[in-house]
Design a protein around this motif. Structure first.
Motif, PDB file in Angstrom:
ATOM      1  N   THR A 122       3.868  10.361 -13.472  1.00 28.04           N
ATOM      2  CA  THR A 122       3.076   9.142 -13.286  1.00 28.04           C
ATOM      3  C   THR A 122       1.909   9.384 -12.338  1.00 28.04           C
ATOM      4  N   GLY A 123       2.203  10.020 -11.204  1.00 32.10           N
ATOM      5  CA  GLY A 123       1.160  10.260 -10.216  1.00 32.10           C
ATOM      6  C   GLY A 123       0.048  11.147 -10.745  1.00 32.10           C
ATOM      7  N   LEU A 124       0.417  12.246 -11.386  1.00 30.53           N
ATOM      8  CA  LEU A 124      -0.598  13.154 -11.912  1.00 30.53           C
ATOM      9  C   LEU A 124      -1.416  12.502 -13.021  1.00 30.53           C
ATOM     10  N   SER A 125      -0.769  11.651 -13.811  1.00 26.99           N
ATOM     11  CA  SER A 125      -1.497  10.947 -14.875  1.00 26.99           C
ATOM     12  C   SER A 125      -2.550  10.018 -14.284  1.00 26.99           C
ATOM     13  N   ILE A 126      -2.173   9.274 -13.242  1.00 29.03           N
ATOM     14  CA  ILE A 126      -3.126   8.357 -12.607  1.00 29.03           C
ATOM     15  C   ILE A 126      -4.250   9.132 -11.936  1.00 29.03           C
ATOM     16  N   GLN A 127      -3.915  10.244 -11.296  1.00 33.81           N
ATOM     17  CA  GLN A 127      -4.946  11.058 -10.653  1.00 33.81           C
ATOM     18  C   GLN A 127      -5.925  11.614 -11.678  1.00 33.81           C
ATOM     19  N   LEU A 155       0.814  -1.212   0.000  1.00 30.21           N
ATOM     20  CA  LEU A 155       0.000   0.000   0.000  1.00 30.21           C
ATOM     21  C   LEU A 155       0.850   1.265   0.000  1.00 30.21           C
ATOM     22  N   GLU A 156       1.941   1.253   0.740  1.00 29.68           N
ATOM     23  CA  GLU A 156       2.787   2.449   0.784  1.00 29.68           C
ATOM     24  C   GLU A 156       3.358   2.746  -0.595  1.00 29.68           C
ATOM     25  N   ARG A 157       3.817   1.708  -1.277  1.00 34.59           N
ATOM     26  CA  ARG A 157       4.364   1.905  -2.619  1.00 34.59           C
ATOM     27  C   ARG A 157       3.281   2.368  -3.591  1.00 34.59           C
ATOM     28  N   ALA A 158       2.119   1.717  -3.527  1.00 30.16           N
ATOM     29  CA  ALA A 158       1.025   2.093  -4.425  1.00 30.16           C
ATOM     30  C   ALA A 158       0.539   3.507  -4.133  1.00 30.16           C
ATOM     31  N   ASP A 159       0.513   3.874  -2.857  1.00 27.46           N
ATOM     32  CA  ASP A 159       0.067   5.207  -2.474  1.00 27.46           C
ATOM     33  C   ASP A 159       0.968   6.278  -3.082  1.00 27.46           C
ATOM     34  N   HIS A 160       2.275   6.071  -2.988  1.00 28.81           N
ATOM     35  CA  HIS A 160       3.204   7.051  -3.555  1.00 28.81           C
ATOM     36  C   HIS A 160       3.149   7.050  -5.080  1.00 28.81           C
ATOM     37  N   ARG A 161       2.952   5.884  -5.659  1.00 28.50           N
ATOM     38  CA  ARG A 161       2.894   5.808  -7.117  1.00 28.50           C
ATOM     39  C   ARG A 161       1.690   6.583  -7.657  1.00 28.50           C
ATOM     40  N   ILE A 162       0.579   6.521  -6.937  1.00 30.15           N
ATOM     41  CA  ILE A 162      -0.649   7.170  -7.408  1.00 30.15           C
ATOM     42  C   ILE A 162      -0.698   8.647  -7.052  1.00 30.15           C
ATOM     43  N   PHE A 163      -0.229   9.005  -5.867  1.00 29.27           N
ATOM     44  CA  PHE A 163      -0.483  10.353  -5.360  1.00 29.27           C
ATOM     45  C   PHE A 163       0.732  11.276  -5.346  1.00 29.27           C
ATOM     46  N   ILE A 193      -4.702   5.857  -0.632  1.00 26.61           N
ATOM     47  CA  ILE A 193      -5.286   4.857  -1.522  1.00 26.61           C
ATOM     48  C   ILE A 193      -6.386   4.066  -0.820  1.00 26.61           C
ATOM     49  N   ASP A 194      -6.274   3.898   0.498  1.00 24.05           N
ATOM     50  CA  ASP A 194      -7.322   3.201   1.261  1.00 24.05           C
ATOM     51  C   ASP A 194      -8.626   3.989   1.225  1.00 24.05           C
ATOM     52  N   LEU A 252     -17.773  17.647  -9.747  1.00 19.22           N
ATOM     53  CA  LEU A 252     -17.428  17.417  -8.341  1.00 19.22           C
ATOM     54  C   LEU A 252     -16.816  16.037  -8.128  1.00 19.22           C
ATOM     55  N   ALA A 253     -17.222  15.070  -8.944  1.00 18.61           N
ATOM     56  CA  ALA A 253     -16.711  13.709  -8.798  1.00 18.61           C
ATOM     57  C   ALA A 253     -15.279  13.567  -9.297  1.00 18.61           C
ATOM     58  N   THR A 254     -14.735  14.623  -9.893  1.00 14.19           N
ATOM     59  CA  THR A 254     -13.337  14.578 -10.336  1.00 14.19           C
ATOM     60  C   THR A 254     -12.371  14.988  -9.228  1.00 14.19           C
ATOM     61  N   LEU A 255     -12.882  15.502  -8.114  1.00 18.24           N
ATOM     62  CA  LEU A 255     -12.032  16.131  -7.102  1.00 18.24           C
ATOM     63  C   LEU A 255     -11.366  15.200  -6.089  1.00 18.24           C
ATOM     64  N   PRO A 256     -11.946  14.028  -5.746  1.00 13.02           N
ATOM     65  CA  PRO A 256     -11.384  13.237  -4.640  1.00 13.02           C
ATOM     66  C   PRO A 256      -9.884  12.996  -4.664  1.00 13.02           C
ATOM     67  N   PRO A 257      -9.254  12.563  -5.766  1.00 12.88           N
ATOM     68  CA  PRO A 257      -7.807  12.322  -5.694  1.00 12.88           C
ATOM     69  C   PRO A 257      -7.004  13.570  -5.364  1.00 12.88           C
ATOM     70  N   PHE A 258      -7.450  14.714  -5.842  1.00 11.99           N
ATOM     71  CA  PHE A 258      -6.725  15.961  -5.580  1.00 11.99           C
ATOM     72  C   PHE A 258      -6.988  16.453  -4.151  1.00 11.99           C
TER      73      PHE A 258
END
Length: 387
Positions: free
Chosen positions: A79-84, A66-74, A283-284, A107-113
């Motif tokens: 890479t992170g901005l593309s996934i977001q 999870l820690e690795r995936a969290d950093h990869r996504i956020f 990510i959780d 509004l549904a586009t906002l959660p990752p940011f």
């Protein structure tokens, strides 16, 4: 005077009792509640007895994943901005598919940011923030489903509470199935055992993490003892704390614009608290939102039918209207529905959009068949009902 008061009190209790029964017998009401709580009871029972599962047949614990995936996504990189951005597009598509409302779908586009912004605010520790996070994570979290269900019973269409209970129970069952089949470590694992992370095993106790500081403020050991004895230590993904708040938001916001802002704040508060107290990764929380949105989507059509039945008086009044029936307060939060059972049946059974349009037009109702922020799935534009 006293005699009059003593005469009113029994009648008041009888009225409340009949309102709660809503034409059910007491046995029928209890059976109805039990059926609606089926998945909730399954989830609670599974969680409480998770420690009984033999560790020899349980899957490998992924302490690093999870820690690795969290950093990869956020992380703020290409890479992170593309996934977001991909997550944002997915959120927009999901909301638009349900509501056909472009502005709302944004509004549904906002959660990752928003998760990134909230995460950046979790690095400063202080006692006021400890208490602020505890109120959401350790107090309101446990009562929020009951408060949401009570509000829905009072003001939403009759039958919505049942759908809420099913959604709530199913999302939690899916969550605990994931916890058991895909065990993962929370942020506190690295804080407690250090890096590089040691392999996890099922005999390890849980941790209250940041709630230890709250115990110090309160002068107790409530959270230390409770989390240490947790029957499911490695269940970080998805965050059911996050899923709880999102489920409450999706239902209450559907029927109240004020509820949209209030529950929206609660979701953000819960997200901040879980990260601040080191119980979940970003990510959780995103996973909890996805689980809640997925189950809500499954039952969306049922909500549409329930709202139509209520709009035309087929299903009777909501809890508030039944409590104050015959008084000026009966329709204080809504207008009186039309009584036209045949009209509703015609709109449900018709397969042609034109015939549905003409049937609804005959209803002579100015209010929206949907609730505050959701359009009719048939694409018929209506004015909004006053909540």
């Amino acid at each position: 005077m006293l005699h009059d008061v003593l005469g009113v009190v029994p009648r008041l209790f009888i009225h409340i009792y009949k309102t709660l029964l809503n034409r059910h017998s007491l046995f029928g009401l209890l059976r109805h509640i039990l059926i609606n709580m089926t998945f909730i009871l399954i989830w609670i029972t599974t969680f409480k007895n998770a420690y009984r599962i033999d560790s020899s047949i349980r899957p490998h614990i992924r302490v690093n994943y999870l820690e690795r995936a969290d950093h990869r996504i956020f992380d703020i990189n290409f890479t992170g901005l593309s996934i977001q951005c991909i997550c944002a597009v997915f959120g927009y598509s999901w909301m638009y598919a349900l509501t056909r409302r472009p502005k709302l779908s944004i509004l549904a586009t906002l959660p990752p940011f928003l998760l990134n912004i909230l995460y950046a605010a979790t690095h400063t520790l202080c006692q006021p923030l400890d208490v602020f996070a505890w109120l959401s994570y350790g107090v309101i979290h446990f009562i929020s489903p009951f408060l949401a269900a009570f509000w829905l019973w009072l003001f939403a269409s009759p039958g919505v509470v049942s759908i809420f209970a099913w959604c709530f129970g199913i999302q939690n069952c899916l969550g605990i199935i994931t916890h058991l089949s895909f065990p993962t470590a929370a942020p506190w694992y690295g804080d407690q055992y250090g890096y590089p992370l040691p392999p996890g095993n099922y005999s390890m106790p849980g941790s209250a993490a940041g709630l230890v500081r709250v115990d110090a403020v309160l002068g107790t050991h409530i959270y230390q003892n409770a989390f240490k004895a947790s029957p499911l230590v490695f269940g970080a993904f998805p965050s059911l704390h996050g899923a709880f708040s999102c489920c409450c938001f999706l239902f209450v916001a559907r029927y109240s614009r004020r509820g949209t802002f209030l529950l929206g704040f609660y979701v953000l508060w819960q997200w901040f608290s879980t990260m601040y107290l080191r119980h979940h990764w970003r990510i959780d929380l995103l996973g909890g939102l996805l689980y809640s949105a997925f189950v809500f989507s499954i039952f969306y059509r049922s909500l549409v039918r329930i709202d139509k039945a209520y709009a035309f008086g087929v299903s009777g009044g909501n809890g508030w209207q039944r409590l104050f029936e015959g008084t000026r307060l009966q329709y204080a939060f809504d207008t009186q529905p039309e009584k036209d059972y045949e009209l509703v049946m015609a709109s449900d059974s018709s397969t042609e959009e034109g015939s549905v349009e003409s049937s609804i037009e005959q209803g002579r109702r100015d209010g929206d068949l949907e609730a505050a922020w959701v359009q009719d799935s048939l694409g018929v534009q209506r004015g909004r009902r006053k909540i």
